[in-house]
Design an enzyme around this catalytic site. Structure first.
Site, PDB file in Angstrom:
ATOM      1  N   ALA A 178       0.841  -1.205   0.000  1.00  0.00           N
ATOM      2  CA  ALA A 178       0.000   0.000   0.000  1.00  0.00           C
ATOM      3  C   ALA A 178       0.869   1.245   0.000  1.00  0.00           C
ATOM      4  O   ALA A 178       1.960   1.252   0.569  1.00  0.00           O
ATOM      5  CB  ALA A 178      -0.888   0.023   1.235  1.00  0.00           C
ATOM      6  N   ASP A 179       0.351   2.269  -0.639  1.00  0.00           N
ATOM      7  CA  ASP A 179       0.986   3.588  -0.561  1.00  0.00           C
ATOM      8  C   ASP A 179       0.303   4.457   0.482  1.00  0.00           C
ATOM      9  O   ASP A 179       0.931   5.306   1.113  1.00  0.00           O
ATOM     10  CB  ASP A 179       0.942   4.284  -1.918  1.00  0.00           C
TER      11      ASP A 179
END
Ligand SMILES: CSC[C@@H](O)[C@@H](O)C(=O)COP(=O)(O)O
Length: 314
Positions: A203-204
């Site tokens: 995930a960012d």
């Protein structure tokens, strides 16, 4: 595009600033603080979709503010403290990833329909080359392998920049894991044909409601996983979770140059004159996510805000 992966970008950004300020002479702590703040704010702009660099920058800017006010600390000591904190971030990211690996392997095995070694799919790059070491989603894969519970891992090519084919595949071959590269367009066929037990991605930025921004293509994999009844996990350290934003609608999606799509290396593959749209990330709605694997446990997206707030005493 020299350093890839949100956690690695944050850590390399902070460490390179520490390296830059260390040999310099500053006339006062105030000048040093201004230098730190200006450079950190610039670094945050490098990766607007991810939150890791912003969280690290906020922590370091408040440290710089405190040290500026603290009369018992001189300029040289302030520089040393800045270096110590950034080095601690490096170590913490590795130990967090090991914990994510252990929590994630357990969650994947518990969610699998059958007992025994499992096949998993991952997307983009989330390993040692995208973090300080070990990896987030790839840390889960590594842990499954260590437990002798990994039958096979499939990694996507991850068009257009091919981080899966270039970086993840490199790490899998390097570690001698049983692995196969697939094209992004093969995911539906793969889930139908190969009995994949779970999808694990990085995930960012994870919003308070669990909506998750990650490399472009993640969303369509989640849709396909839902269709096939395959659990879909997001593996991310708490430094990727942004409780300040209520949902993924508030995440800025970075768009990258057309050239990533029109060329492979120096070779043009697209018809000259065609328009391109190149968002580097997409947002997977929380409703498609089975669990968010962190160093502090695995959370259902709906419970994320409450449970993380309680853990962090917010
Ligand atoms: C643990 S890294 C999480 C994400 O940053 C990762 O999946 C990703 O999107 C990497 O993309 P990149 O554009 O190469 O930095």
């Amino acid at each position: 595009m020299q350093v890839r992966g949100a956690p690695a970008i944050a850590i390399v950004g902070c460490l390179s600033l520490a390296v830059e300020i260390f040999p310099e002479t500053y006339e006062s702590k105030k000048t040093l603080r201004q230098e730190i703040e200006g450079k950190l704010n610039y670094l945050v702009s490098a990766r607007p979709t991810a939150v890791n660099m912003k969280i690290a920058a906020d922590e370091l800017i408040s440290l710089a503010n405190e040290l500026t006010k603290d009369e018992s600390v001189n300029v040289e000591e302030m520089k040393q403290k800045f270096l110590d904190i950034t080095e601690a971030m490096l170590q913490k990211d590795i130990s967090d990833n090991k914990a994510i690996g252990a929590n994630g392997a357990k969650a994947v095995l518990e969610s699998a329909a059958k007992d025994g070694p499992v096949r998993v799919l991952t997307h983009c790059n989330t390993g040692s080359l995208a973090t300080a070491g070990y990896g987030t989603a790839l840390g889960v894969v590594r842990k499954l392998h260590e437990l002798k519970k990994l039958e096979h891992v499939y990694c996507t090519e991850t068009r257009p920049y091919n981080q899966g084919a270039r970086l993840t595949a490199y790490e899998l071959v390097h570690d001698k894991l049983p692995a196969t590269l697939v094209l992004d367009s093969m995911v539906a066929a793969l889930l139908r044909a190969k009995n994949v037990a779970a999808v694990v991605v990085g995930a960012d930025r994870v919003a308070a409601n669990g909506d998750t921004a990650n490399k472009i293509g993640t969303y369509q994999i989640a849709v396909v996983a839902k269709h096939h009844g395959v659990p879909f996990f997001v593996a991310a350290p708490l430094t990727s979770i942004d409780l300040q934003i209520p949902s993924g609608d508030h995440i800025i999606i970075e768009e990258r140059p057309d050239r990533e799509m029109t060329h492979v290396g120096e070779h043009r593959i697209a018809a000259p004159g065609i328009n391109c749209w190149n968002p580097a990330f997409d947002v997977t709605p929380a409703s498609l996510i089975t669990g968010i694997i962190t160093e502090r446990g695995v959370f259902k997206p709906q419970q994320l805000k409450e449970e993380i707030s309680a853990l962090l005493d917010l």
